[in-house]
Each structure stands twice: as structure tokens, then as C-alpha cells.
Design an enzyme around this catalytic site. Structure first.
Site, PDB file in Angstrom:
ATOM      1  CD  GLU A  30      71.013  44.963  44.189  1.00 34.47           C
ATOM      2  OE1 GLU A  30      71.730  44.031  43.775  1.00 34.47           O
ATOM      3  OE2 GLU A  30      71.211  46.161  43.902  1.00 34.47           O
ATOM      4  CG  LEU A  58      69.016  46.091  40.111  1.00 40.32           C
ATOM      5  CD1 LEU A  58      69.891  45.083  40.803  1.00 40.32           C
ATOM      6  CD2 LEU A  58      68.571  45.567  38.748  1.00 40.32           C
ATOM      7  CD  GLU A  60      73.531  48.157  42.438  1.00 42.16           C
ATOM      8  OE1 GLU A  60      73.055  49.038  41.685  1.00 42.16           O
ATOM      9  OE2 GLU A  60      73.332  46.938  42.287  1.00 42.16           O
ATOM     10  CD  GLN A  82      72.112  40.088  43.397  1.00 38.97           C
ATOM     11  OE1 GLN A  82      72.070  40.464  42.222  1.00 38.97           O
ATOM     12  NE2 GLN A  82      71.043  39.691  44.064  1.00 38.97           N
ATOM     13  CG  PHE A  83      78.161  39.651  41.935  1.00 40.09           C
ATOM     14  CD1 PHE A  83      79.091  38.614  42.003  1.00 40.09           C
ATOM     15  CD2 PHE A  83      76.831  39.344  41.735  1.00 40.09           C
ATOM     16  CE1 PHE A  83      78.684  37.291  41.867  1.00 40.09           C
ATOM     17  CE2 PHE A  83      76.423  38.022  41.607  1.00 40.09           C
ATOM     18  CZ  PHE A  83      77.353  36.990  41.668  1.00 40.09           C
ATOM     19  CB  ALA A  84      82.723  43.798  44.652  1.00 42.06           C
ATOM     20  CG  HIS A 129      78.775  38.794  37.779  1.00 39.89           C
ATOM     21  ND1 HIS A 129      78.440  39.340  36.569  1.00 39.89           N
ATOM     22  CD2 HIS A 129      77.607  38.556  38.423  1.00 39.89           C
ATOM     23  CE1 HIS A 129      77.113  39.412  36.474  1.00 39.89           C
ATOM     24  NE2 HIS A 129      76.589  38.952  37.579  1.00 39.89           N
TER      25      HIS A 129
END
Length: 324
Positions: A30, A58, A60, A82-84, A129
Site C-alpha cells: 500500500e 488496501l 492485506e 503499512q502497519f503490522a 498501529h
């Protein structure tokens, strides 16, 4: 030769060099293309490799599923989540496919895929996040899980991850992306996966940490109020875990403190303590201490400093280990 760069720049350097070395390496995720990623780890990478850096929707599950297919058909995909904390929408692709394909095909097919994920707190981000889920990945056979703590290791470990024949989860501590500039070798630089690093030698107590917690651990042991000669071990790869380095250190010091940002219950500290009990119990002078996050959802930013272990909490943990 070496240059002074930040961790996020070391990530980009590793990707650029691996894409220059190997045409089968693809980068996608992303916003990784036009904008260079939410943390700019892929900044201008598409300009240099225009046919191998792609923005993804978007989605995953689709990002990870595509990586499984690419990896099984001759490519070396590097996917960015983008964030775990967003990966759970595609977790089944990791658990059911990426981690199992080599076993499922009796070694015929592997998935040489790297999944980069910014993780952890310390940047005052919004809800969902900041989680640290390294223990969850470590629980999946077939998946390697790597966590760098400094720029040189970030470059060396990521290079090794991209070249690995099997899937690697590469967790990047967000609070360390721009925390400091440090010396990083130019050109070819690899750090073997599965090898911990003794970053500070000592005789009185072993402190085991990784990722963002390594800097906090070093601050704690260098605190002038601490009357102890502490040895600090950077785990670097949480799976497979380098038990030998931990055990050798504990056999020398007789005491141990394990530090992690993730919640306490069933965290990796518990696994490390179990291994010490199995193979170094009679060397212990005191029970192993844990300094961890709490068993609650990662809090909103107003309380994140109270949640995350800092140098003061780690110093108190070391003092408890020394006082018993």
C-alpha cells in the site's frame, strides 16, 4: 566503506541493492510506489526500478496471497504491510500457505517472500498501529521472524531475508526508523538470520532484548545508578531463536532479565525462560525477571509511555534480579 544513515534509509538501501542485484525481486504494498510508503522506506525506489515497484490496493489478504503465488513461481516478492497491526486481515495467507508450502509439497516448492511490517509503539500513533505480535509469528513453523534494532543490522538482516529460500516476517521498529544515524557498510552487507549478538559484555547479569527495546536496555545498563556489570544480548531473530548465545551468557552471569514490548502473558520471554530452565537451570542464582508490556490492548498515545518498558523499568528489573 561505511556511511552514517538512519534505519529507514538502511531499509531502502538494502531493497535498492537487492533489486539491482536480482531481477526477480519485486516490491509492492500500500502506497510503496508513488508516495514511497507511509514511512518513506521505499522513497524513489520506483524511479530506479520502474517495472518492479507496485502500489497495491488496501487488501492485506491479496497482498500476501499474491506473494505466495509469486514466490512459488520464481520471484522474490518483498511485500510491505503499512502497519503490522493491519496484517490480521491476511494472516491466514501466512499461516495456511506461506509458512506451509514447503512442507505441503514435500520440499518441491518454497515461498522466498519477505513481509516487511512497521511495528511497535513510541510514535504516538492511533489505535491498531502499535502492537508487537512477534510471539505469534514465532509460533508458526516454516516462518522466520526478524527484528532489527539498528541501521547496520536492518540492512544486513533484510538482505539476508530477501535472499532466504523461505518466507521471512521482517518487523521494523517504528520508533527507531529515524532515532539516530549510525554507520552502515556500503555495498554487500549481510547479517545471518538466526544469530543473536552480544552488544555489551558483562559478568553480573544478562539482559535479552530486541527491536526498540534494545536501546532502552542499553540506556538502563549504562545508567550510573546501576551498580552492576550487565551483558546485553540483541536477539535479532526471534524465530529461529539463537538459544546458544543466551544460554552461554546466562551460564556466565547466573542472572537474566528479558525485555519485550509485547504483552507479558505467553510473550517470548516465557519461551526464553523455558529454554534457560531446560538447559541452564543449575547456573541460575535467581529467578529470571521479565520486563514487558501489560496484558491490555496497546493504549492510545496519551498512555503509551506508561505501557512501554523504558530504561527506568528495566533498571528496576535488573536490580530485582541482582537482589535475590
Amino acid at each position: 566503506m561505511a556511511n552514517e544513515i538512519r534505519l529507514v534509509e538502511a531499509i531502502r538501501q538494502a531493497l535498492d541493492e537487492e533489486m539491482g542485484r536480482d531481477d526477480s525481486v519485486l516490491v509492492y504494498g500500500e502506497d510503496v510506489g508513488v508516495s514511497g510508503g507511509v514511512f518513506r522506506a521505499t522513497k524513489e525506489l520506483r524511479d530506479e526500478h520502474p517495472d518492479r515497484v507496485y502500489d497495491a490496493p488496501l487488501a492485506e489478504a491479496a497482498i500476501l496471497g499474491l506473494g505466495v503465488g509469486l514466490g512459488a513461481t520464481g520471484f522474490r516478492p518483498v511485500a510491505e504491510i503499512q502497519f503490522a497491526s493491519f496484517v490480521y486481515q491476511g494472516f491466514h495467507q501466512l499461516q495456511q500457505h506461506a509458512a506451509r508450502l514447503r512442507s505441503r509439497t514435500r520440499g518441491t516448492l518454497g515461498v522466498p517472500m519477505t513481509i516487511r511490517m512497521p511495528y511497535g509503539g513510541g510514535i504516538r500513533a492511533l489505535e491498531l498501529h502499535s502492537e508487537s505480535f512477534e510471539a505469534g509469528y514465532a509460533h508458526l513453523p516454516g516462518l522466520k521472524t526478524v527484528v532489527p534494532s539498528n541501521p547496520a543490522d536492518a540492512k544486513g538482516l533484510l538482505t539476508s531475508a530477501v535472499r532466504d529460500p523461505d518466507p521471512v516476517v521482517f518487523l521494523e521498529p517504528t520508533s527507531r526508523y529515524r532515532a539516530s544515524r549510525e554507520s552502515v557498510p556500503e555495498g554487500e552487507h549481510t547479517v545471518p538470520l538466526g544469530e543473536a549478538n552480544v552488544v555489551r559484555e558483562g559478568e553480573d547479569v544478562t539482559v535479552v532484548a530486541w527491536g526498540a527495546m534494545l536501546a532502552e536496555a542499553l540506556s538502563a545498563v549504562d545508567d550510573g545508578d546501576l551498580d552492576a556489570d550487565a551483558e546485553v544480548v540483541d536477539l535479532r531473530t526471534v524465530s529461529p531463536m539463537d538459544s546458544k548465545t543466551i544460554l552461554n551468557s546466562v551460564r556466565k552471569t547466573g542472572r537474566c532479565v528479558v525485555v519485550h514490548e509485547a504483552p507479558r502473558t505467553a510473550g517470548l520471554a516465557a519461551e526464553i525462560i523455558a529454554r534457560i530452565n531446560d538447559d541452564a537451570l543449575y547456573y541460575l542464582e535467581a529467578p529470571v525477571e521479565r520486563v514487558t508490556g501489560y496484558d491490555v490492548p496497546f493504549p492510545l498515545f496519551a498512555r503509551e509511555e506508561a505501557y512501554r518498558p523504558d530504561a527506568e523499568r528495566i533498571r528496576r528489573g535488573i536490580e530485582r534480579a541482582l537482589s535475590r
